[in-house]
Design a protein around this motif. Sequence first.
Motif, PDB file in Angstrom:
ATOM      1  N   ASN A  43       0.822  -1.216   0.000  1.00 47.36           N
ATOM      2  CA  ASN A  43       0.000   0.000   0.000  1.00 47.36           C
ATOM      3  C   ASN A  43       0.850   1.257   0.000  1.00 47.36           C
ATOM      4  O   ASN A  43       0.334   2.358  -0.222  1.00 47.36           O
ATOM      5  CB  ASN A  43      -0.918   0.016   1.215  1.00 47.36           C
ATOM      6  CG  ASN A  43      -0.159   0.065   2.535  1.00 47.36           C
ATOM      7  OD1 ASN A  43       0.849  -0.624   2.714  1.00 47.36           O
ATOM      8  ND2 ASN A  43      -0.644   0.860   3.481  1.00 47.36           N
ATOM      9  N   PHE A  44       2.149   1.122   0.226  1.00 43.56           N
ATOM     10  CA  PHE A  44       3.024   2.293   0.257  1.00 43.56           C
ATOM     11  C   PHE A  44       3.074   2.957  -1.122  1.00 43.56           C
ATOM     12  O   PHE A  44       3.003   2.288  -2.152  1.00 43.56           O
ATOM     13  CB  PHE A  44       4.431   1.895   0.708  1.00 43.56           C
ATOM     14  CG  PHE A  44       4.548   1.576   2.174  1.00 43.56           C
ATOM     15  CD1 PHE A  44       3.435   1.411   2.983  1.00 43.56           C
ATOM     16  CD2 PHE A  44       5.798   1.428   2.757  1.00 43.56           C
ATOM     17  CE1 PHE A  44       3.549   1.109   4.337  1.00 43.56           C
ATOM     18  CE2 PHE A  44       5.928   1.126   4.109  1.00 43.56           C
ATOM     19  CZ  PHE A  44       4.805   0.968   4.896  1.00 43.56           C
ATOM     20  N   ASP A  45       3.246   4.269  -1.103  1.00 43.50           N
ATOM     21  CA  ASP A  45       3.213   5.053  -2.343  1.00 43.50           C
ATOM     22  C   ASP A  45       4.208   4.578  -3.392  1.00 43.50           C
ATOM     23  O   ASP A  45       3.963   4.717  -4.595  1.00 43.50           O
ATOM     24  CB  ASP A  45       3.478   6.533  -2.037  1.00 43.50           C
ATOM     25  CG  ASP A  45       2.322   7.197  -1.308  1.00 43.50           C
ATOM     26  OD1 ASP A  45       1.206   6.616  -1.305  1.00 43.50           O
ATOM     27  OD2 ASP A  45       2.530   8.285  -0.739  1.00 43.50           O
ATOM     28  N   ASP A  68       3.263   1.397 -10.602  1.00 50.48           N
ATOM     29  CA  ASP A  68       3.365   0.189 -11.440  1.00 50.48           C
ATOM     30  C   ASP A  68       2.893  -1.064 -10.703  1.00 50.48           C
ATOM     31  O   ASP A  68       3.444  -2.146 -10.890  1.00 50.48           O
ATOM     32  CB  ASP A  68       4.804   0.000 -11.928  1.00 50.48           C
ATOM     33  CG  ASP A  68       5.802  -0.210 -10.788  1.00 50.48           C
ATOM     34  OD1 ASP A  68       5.478   0.163  -9.648  1.00 50.48           O
ATOM     35  OD2 ASP A  68       6.893  -0.748 -11.044  1.00 50.48           O
ATOM     36  N   LEU A  69       1.859  -0.928  -9.899  1.00 52.03           N
ATOM     37  CA  LEU A  69       1.439  -2.043  -9.063  1.00 52.03           C
ATOM     38  C   LEU A  69       1.002  -3.252  -9.873  1.00 52.03           C
ATOM     39  O   LEU A  69       1.250  -4.395  -9.482  1.00 52.03           O
ATOM     40  CB  LEU A  69       0.324  -1.602  -8.112  1.00 52.03           C
ATOM     41  CG  LEU A  69      -0.090  -2.618  -7.035  1.00 52.03           C
ATOM     42  CD1 LEU A  69       1.109  -3.142  -6.266  1.00 52.03           C
ATOM     43  CD2 LEU A  69      -1.106  -1.993  -6.083  1.00 52.03           C
ATOM     44  N   GLU A  70       0.369  -3.048 -10.990  1.00 52.46           N
ATOM     45  CA  GLU A  70      -0.048  -4.183 -11.817  1.00 52.46           C
ATOM     46  C   GLU A  70       1.165  -4.945 -12.357  1.00 52.46           C
ATOM     47  O   GLU A  70       1.151  -6.171 -12.442  1.00 52.46           O
ATOM     48  CB  GLU A  70      -0.950  -3.725 -12.958  1.00 52.46           C
ATOM     49  CG  GLU A  70      -2.344  -3.315 -12.527  1.00 52.46           C
ATOM     50  CD  GLU A  70      -3.156  -4.461 -11.923  1.00 52.46           C
ATOM     51  OE1 GLU A  70      -2.856  -5.641 -12.233  1.00 52.46           O
ATOM     52  OE2 GLU A  70      -4.077  -4.183 -11.136  1.00 52.46           O
ATOM     53  N   ARG A 129      13.703  -0.591  -3.808  1.00 57.94           N
ATOM     54  CA  ARG A 129      12.371  -1.118  -3.519  1.00 57.94           C
ATOM     55  C   ARG A 129      12.365  -2.638  -3.627  1.00 57.94           C
ATOM     56  O   ARG A 129      12.634  -3.204  -4.672  1.00 57.94           O
ATOM     57  CB  ARG A 129      11.343  -0.530  -4.498  1.00 57.94           C
ATOM     58  CG  ARG A 129       9.910  -0.948  -4.183  1.00 57.94           C
ATOM     59  CD  ARG A 129       8.932  -0.475  -5.241  1.00 57.94           C
ATOM     60  NE  ARG A 129       9.036  -1.243  -6.478  1.00 57.94           N
ATOM     61  CZ  ARG A 129       8.256  -1.073  -7.540  1.00 57.94           C
ATOM     62  NH1 ARG A 129       7.334  -0.121  -7.523  1.00 57.94           N
ATOM     63  NH2 ARG A 129       8.414  -1.811  -8.625  1.00 57.94           N
ATOM     64  N   ASN A 130      12.042  -3.283  -2.525  1.00 53.42           N
ATOM     65  CA  ASN A 130      11.821  -4.717  -2.525  1.00 53.42           C
ATOM     66  C   ASN A 130      10.400  -4.990  -3.021  1.00 53.42           C
ATOM     67  O   ASN A 130       9.542  -4.106  -2.971  1.00 53.42           O
ATOM     68  CB  ASN A 130      12.003  -5.238  -1.098  1.00 53.42           C
ATOM     69  CG  ASN A 130      12.156  -6.740  -1.007  1.00 53.42           C
ATOM     70  OD1 ASN A 130      12.216  -7.436  -2.012  1.00 53.42           O
ATOM     71  ND2 ASN A 130      12.217  -7.241   0.206  1.00 53.42           N
ATOM     72  N   GLU A 131      10.126  -6.212  -3.484  1.00 51.96           N
ATOM     73  CA  GLU A 131       8.778  -6.542  -3.945  1.00 51.96           C
ATOM     74  C   GLU A 131       8.508  -8.030  -3.744  1.00 51.96           C
ATOM     75  O   GLU A 131       9.443  -8.825  -3.567  1.00 51.96           O
ATOM     76  CB  GLU A 131       8.582  -6.139  -5.400  1.00 51.96           C
ATOM     77  CG  GLU A 131       9.517  -6.800  -6.393  1.00 51.96           C
ATOM     78  CD  GLU A 131       9.211  -6.338  -7.829  1.00 51.96           C
ATOM     79  OE1 GLU A 131       8.632  -7.145  -8.585  1.00 51.96           O
ATOM     80  OE2 GLU A 131       9.548  -5.183  -8.170  1.00 51.96           O
ATOM     81  N   PRO A 132       7.235  -8.438  -3.748  1.00 48.34           N
ATOM     82  CA  PRO A 132       6.896  -9.820  -3.397  1.00 48.34           C
ATOM     83  C   PRO A 132       7.568 -10.888  -4.248  1.00 48.34           C
ATOM     84  O   PRO A 132       7.859 -11.986  -3.727  1.00 48.34           O
ATOM     85  CB  PRO A 132       5.372  -9.849  -3.573  1.00 48.34           C
ATOM     86  CG  PRO A 132       4.940  -8.443  -3.295  1.00 48.34           C
ATOM     87  CD  PRO A 132       6.024  -7.598  -3.890  1.00 48.34           C
ATOM     88  N   ALA A 133       7.844 -10.617  -5.505  1.00 41.43           N
ATOM     89  CA  ALA A 133       8.494 -11.620  -6.357  1.00 41.43           C
ATOM     90  C   ALA A 133       9.829 -12.063  -5.779  1.00 41.43           C
ATOM     91  O   ALA A 133      10.279 -13.198  -6.015  1.00 41.43           O
ATOM     92  CB  ALA A 133       8.689 -11.069  -7.768  1.00 41.43           C
ATOM     93  N   TYR A 134      10.454 -11.188  -5.004  1.00 40.11           N
ATOM     94  CA  TYR A 134      11.795 -11.477  -4.500  1.00 40.11           C
ATOM     95  C   TYR A 134      11.789 -12.439  -3.306  1.00 40.11           C
ATOM     96  O   TYR A 134      12.861 -12.819  -2.813  1.00 40.11           O
ATOM     97  CB  TYR A 134      12.507 -10.185  -4.110  1.00 40.11           C
ATOM     98  CG  TYR A 134      12.718  -9.215  -5.244  1.00 40.11           C
ATOM     99  CD1 TYR A 134      12.531  -9.594  -6.579  1.00 40.11           C
ATOM    100  CD2 TYR A 134      13.093  -7.894  -4.995  1.00 40.11           C
ATOM    101  CE1 TYR A 134      12.713  -8.683  -7.618  1.00 40.11           C
ATOM    102  CE2 TYR A 134      13.288  -6.991  -6.024  1.00 40.11           C
ATOM    103  CZ  TYR A 134      13.089  -7.384  -7.328  1.00 40.11           C
ATOM    104  OH  TYR A 134      13.272  -6.478  -8.355  1.00 40.11           O
TER     105      TYR A 134
END
Length: 261
Positions: free
Chosen positions: A11-13, A18-20, A221-226
């Motif tokens: 939810n962070f800005d 590019d959330l999709e 920025r970290n992301e769930p795929a990682y």
Amino acid sequence: MQLIDTHVHINFDVFQPDLEAVRSRWQQAGVVHLVHSCVEPSEFQGIQDLAHRFPEMSFAVGLHPLDAAKWKEQTADEIISFANSDSKVVAIGETGLDFYKADNEEQQQKVFETQLAIAAQLNKPVIIHCRDAAAQVRQILQKWINLKGKSVRGVMHCWGGSPEETQWFVDLDFYISFSGTVTFKNAKQIQQSAAMVRSDRLLIETDCPFLSPVPKRGERRNEPAYVRYVAEQVAAVRGETVDAIATLTTRNACELFGLTI
């Protein structure tokens, strides 16, 4: 291979442009479910909107220990009401204690125990943030378990404690979740802890957008795929295959949070 990222903050800005695309990458990486954590009540509605936008997402509601000063008279009722109103709420938190950056220890402990009471009342697990406070968290959980008959359960998220501290919480039947920090070159203590956790109490997470794992360490920025890189490192320190770690951590996440994958 199926993976569950048990702690995200998308939810962070920083994710909004590019959330999709971020979602597409976690799907391609085999991430079949995410548990979205919460920092404070002002986030409740936005996190709920995301959870209903993405069917593969559940979420928690609670107040972070570094925001304990934001606790108000009505905060407990807000947490309870929101948790009761949506089946996608699978946990209370993140809550806990953080004595690294704050000196309001008494206030944090009061807010933490209030959220433990809510979790027990609602029969939901707690997501615990613990930094420089392992002994105090252990003492509070022991008191609750002794008084309430093991009605408090949950996960020590983004765990960075010593093997001795890790054993404290495993002995309390808490799950231990490892983040990108387990991939860091000098994180020997965390790696030792990851190697010793009981298989039925092991979880993985990103804590994104924080703590990008190796080999993505240079990305801000970290992301769930990682979360796949976390799984790979946990597998390496435990002498197991990535597939085996994916299978058991997915099973454990489903068990703790009541998920159906």
